[in-house]
Design a protein around this motif. Structure first.
Motif, short mmCIF file in Angstrom:
data_model
loop_
_atom_site.label_atom_id
_atom_site.label_comp_id
_atom_site.label_asym_id
_atom_site.label_seq_id
_atom_site.Cartn_x
_atom_site.Cartn_y
_atom_site.Cartn_z
N GLY A 119 1.46 2.80 0.90
CA GLY A 119 1.95 4.11 0.52
C GLY A 119 2.56 4.08 -0.87
O GLY A 119 2.72 3.03 -1.49
N GLY A 120 2.89 5.26 -1.37
CA GLY A 120 3.50 5.36 -2.68
C GLY A 120 3.50 6.78 -3.19
O GLY A 120 3.25 7.73 -2.43
N LEU A 121 3.79 6.92 -4.47
CA LEU A 121 3.83 8.21 -5.14
C LEU A 121 2.57 8.36 -5.98
O LEU A 121 2.24 7.48 -6.78
N VAL A 122 1.87 9.47 -5.80
CA VAL A 122 0.63 9.71 -6.53
C VAL A 122 0.54 11.18 -6.88
O VAL A 122 1.09 12.04 -6.17
N GLN A 123 -0.13 11.47 -7.97
CA GLN A 123 -0.32 12.86 -8.36
C GLN A 123 -1.43 13.50 -7.53
O GLN A 123 -2.32 12.81 -7.01
N ALA A 124 -1.37 14.80 -7.42
CA ALA A 124 -2.42 15.53 -6.71
C ALA A 124 -3.78 15.20 -7.32
O ALA A 124 -3.91 15.12 -8.55
N GLY A 125 -4.75 14.99 -6.44
CA GLY A 125 -6.08 14.60 -6.88
C GLY A 125 -6.28 13.10 -6.91
O GLY A 125 -7.42 12.63 -7.07
N GLY A 126 -5.21 12.35 -6.77
CA GLY A 126 -5.29 10.90 -6.81
C GLY A 126 -5.69 10.31 -5.47
O GLY A 126 -5.99 11.02 -4.51
N THR A 129 1.72 14.87 1.86
CA THR A 129 2.97 14.12 1.81
C THR A 129 3.55 13.96 3.21
O THR A 129 3.75 14.94 3.93
N ALA A 130 3.81 12.72 3.59
CA ALA A 130 4.30 12.42 4.93
C ALA A 130 4.52 10.92 5.05
O ALA A 130 4.11 10.14 4.18
N VAL A 131 5.15 10.53 6.14
CA VAL A 131 5.16 9.13 6.53
C VAL A 131 3.92 8.90 7.40
O VAL A 131 3.70 9.64 8.36
N TYR A 132 3.15 7.92 7.04
CA TYR A 132 1.91 7.62 7.74
C TYR A 132 2.11 6.41 8.66
O TYR A 132 2.63 5.38 8.24
N TYR A 133 1.65 6.57 9.89
CA TYR A 133 1.79 5.52 10.90
C TYR A 133 0.42 5.09 11.41
O TYR A 133 -0.45 5.93 11.64
N CYS A 134 0.26 3.79 11.59
CA CYS A 134 -0.92 3.33 12.29
C CYS A 134 -0.53 3.05 13.74
O CYS A 134 0.63 2.77 14.04
N ALA A 135 -1.52 3.16 14.60
CA ALA A 135 -1.28 2.98 16.03
C ALA A 135 -2.49 2.35 16.69
O ALA A 135 -3.63 2.59 16.28
N ALA A 136 -2.22 1.57 17.71
CA ALA A 136 -3.28 0.94 18.50
C ALA A 136 -3.33 1.57 19.88
O ALA A 136 -2.28 1.76 20.52
N ALA A 137 -4.53 1.89 20.31
CA ALA A 137 -4.69 2.50 21.62
C ALA A 137 -4.70 1.43 22.71
O ALA A 137 -4.77 0.24 22.44
N ALA A 138 -4.64 1.91 23.95
CA ALA A 138 -4.54 1.00 25.09
C ALA A 138 -5.81 0.19 25.30
O ALA A 138 -5.77 -0.88 25.91
N GLY A 139 -6.95 0.69 24.82
CA GLY A 139 -8.20 -0.01 25.02
C GLY A 139 -9.18 0.26 23.90
O GLY A 139 -8.85 0.97 22.95
N GLY A 187 5.44 2.69 9.74
CA GLY A 187 5.23 3.81 8.84
C GLY A 187 5.31 3.43 7.37
O GLY A 187 6.05 2.52 6.99
N THR A 188 4.55 4.15 6.55
CA THR A 188 4.59 3.97 5.11
C THR A 188 4.58 5.35 4.46
O THR A 188 3.84 6.24 4.88
N GLN A 189 5.46 5.54 3.48
CA GLN A 189 5.65 6.85 2.88
C GLN A 189 4.56 7.14 1.85
O GLN A 189 4.28 6.32 0.96
N VAL A 190 3.96 8.31 1.97
CA VAL A 190 3.02 8.80 0.98
C VAL A 190 3.59 10.10 0.40
O VAL A 190 3.89 11.03 1.15
N THR A 191 3.74 10.13 -0.91
CA THR A 191 4.26 11.31 -1.58
C THR A 191 3.26 11.75 -2.65
O THR A 191 2.90 10.96 -3.52
N VAL A 192 2.82 12.99 -2.56
CA VAL A 192 1.84 13.54 -3.50
C VAL A 192 2.52 14.63 -4.31
O VAL A 192 2.98 15.63 -3.75
N SER A 193 2.61 14.42 -5.61
CA SER A 193 3.26 15.40 -6.47
C SER A 193 2.23 16.38 -7.03
O SER A 193 1.08 16.04 -7.25
N SER A 194 2.69 17.61 -7.26
CA SER A 194 1.78 18.66 -7.75
C SER A 194 1.76 18.68 -9.26
O SER A 194 2.53 18.03 -9.94
#
Length: 119
Positions: free
Chosen positions: A8-15, A90-100, A112-119
């Motif tokens: 995750g990180g800070l990126v401009q819109a379109g990036g 823009t959000a905190v992104y989480y990965c998850a594993a299913a039961a099967g 979680g890892t933070q993704v921030t998209v600036s306009s």
């Protein structure tokens, strides 16, 4: 299964950003995997999922054509390539594993890892 998300990180819109999720404690090939996100003040929402083999993928409508989920079972890693990013991603992104291998019941979650998209 322990999951560690990064990229995750800070990126401009379109990036672009590429998220990674490394699993430990168990082989990832036994699990379908998913990415979710939670924006401030909102509930967590589904973003994308991939079956154990990678042959089937699923996306939330707003990210179709922009995000790509993939996996490398040999590396115990799942990826989320995010292109044409928008401020609403823009959000905190989480990965998850299913039961099967084809389950949609997500039972293991990363931190979680933070993704921030600036306009």
């Amino acid at each position: 299964v322990q999951l560690q998300a990064s990229g995750g990180g800070l990126v401009q819109a379109g990036g672009s950003l590429r998220l990674s999720c490394v699993a430990s404690g168990r082989t990832l090939s036994r699990h379908a995997m998913g990415w979710f996100r939670q924006a401030p003040g909102k509930e967590r929402e589904f973003v994308a999922a991939i079956s154990w083999s990678g042959s089937n993928t699923y996306y939330e409508d707003s990210v179709k054509g922009r995000f790509t989920i993939s996996r490398d079972n040999a590396k115990n890693t799942v990826y989320l390539q995010m292109n044409s990013l928008k401020p609403e991603d823009t959000a905190v992104y989480y990965c998850a594993a299913a039961a099967g291998p084809t389950s949609s019941d997500y039972v293991y979650w990363g931190q979680g890892t933070q993704v921030t998209v600036s306009s």
